[in-house]
Motif scaffolding. Sequence first.
Motif, PDB file in Angstrom:
ATOM      1  N   MET A   1     151.539  60.226  57.528  1.00 46.36           N
ATOM      2  CA  MET A   1     149.919  60.100  57.721  1.00 46.36           C
ATOM      3  C   MET A   1     149.383  59.427  56.543  1.00 46.36           C
TER       4      MET A   1
ATOM      5  N   ALA B   1     143.784  61.259  59.100  1.00 46.67           N
ATOM      6  CA  ALA B   1     143.680  60.088  59.565  1.00 46.67           C
ATOM      7  C   ALA B   1     141.950  59.126  60.200  1.00 46.67           C
TER       8      ALA B   1
ATOM      9  N   ILE C   1     141.046  59.760  66.425  1.00 45.64           N
ATOM     10  CA  ILE C   1     142.711  60.813  65.604  1.00 45.64           C
ATOM     11  C   ILE C   1     143.709  61.162  66.277  1.00 45.64           C
TER      12      ILE C   1
ATOM     13  N   ASP D   1     146.648  59.031  66.599  1.00 48.62           N
ATOM     14  CA  ASP D   1     147.225  58.428  65.609  1.00 48.62           C
ATOM     15  C   ASP D   1     147.792  59.552  65.063  1.00 48.62           C
TER      16      ASP D   1
END
Lengths: 110, 110
Positions: free
Chosen positions: A99, B17, B30, B33
């Motif tokens: 991430m 994110a 979000i 992701d």
Amino acid sequence: MESNKNLGEFEMLVLAAILRQGGDAYGVSIKQDIEARADRSPSLGALYATLARLEKKQLVRSTMGEATKERGGRAKRLYTIEPLGQRLLEQSILALRNMTDGLVSWRFGV
Amino acid sequence: MESNKNLGEFEMLVLAAILRQGGDAYGVSIKQDIEARADRSPSLGALYATLARLEKKQLVRSTMGEATKERGGRAKRLYTIEPLGQRLLEQSILALRNMTDGLVSWRFGV
DNA sequence: TAATTTATACTACAATGTAGTACATATAGG
DNA sequence: CCTATATGTACTACATTGTAGTATAAATTA
């Protein structure tokens, strides 16, 4: 389809400290390692509570240290990481890396 | 002596994110992701609750998206990260790195 | 055997994680 | 219009994790 329970943020720090110290980890040394590297000062109470939970979930194992030492005080409880604990730690760290790696305007090096 | 409140593990994923998506982040994107990169599937309920808490703590800010789009459905709430949020994210990620970098017997590359 | 040192255990509460359910609001079709 | 459908957010409740204060245990030394 691995085991996929998530670790909390402090749990990650504690597991990492135990892994780092390879067999010599106990309450005070874990606290010191976290202080030195993660720049925060958890209370020992907070730490022991987390250690107890990690052991209950079988992510770590503990044994009582040898009593015959040239020092006063109660015996240490020594912690080692279990395979499951290491696996979950790896998963959590990897997820965070996926991430955050490659983010622009990142203060420290990508 | 920076601001030093800690982020939870899921909070880190959500902040990352939002930062990644630079202005276009909203609930569904979000979630997607996080699913794609962190290999987990939070419910939207869990995500919105966390977003509300992050906004209350002023780590993110939100605005309603434009309504006039060629699609049905309710308007999006768009999120951006605040300086404080970015700073706390950086601190948390750095702490984790300092604890885990250089560990031996690490499954993925050091 | 009391004082000191070292360390762990217990307890209670705050913060975060989580998902189920309900609600809101846009477009499209009749 | 009115209602079906698509898209998205808000609310609520509870589980898990984070946190520290206080108490307790067990060793050494005088």
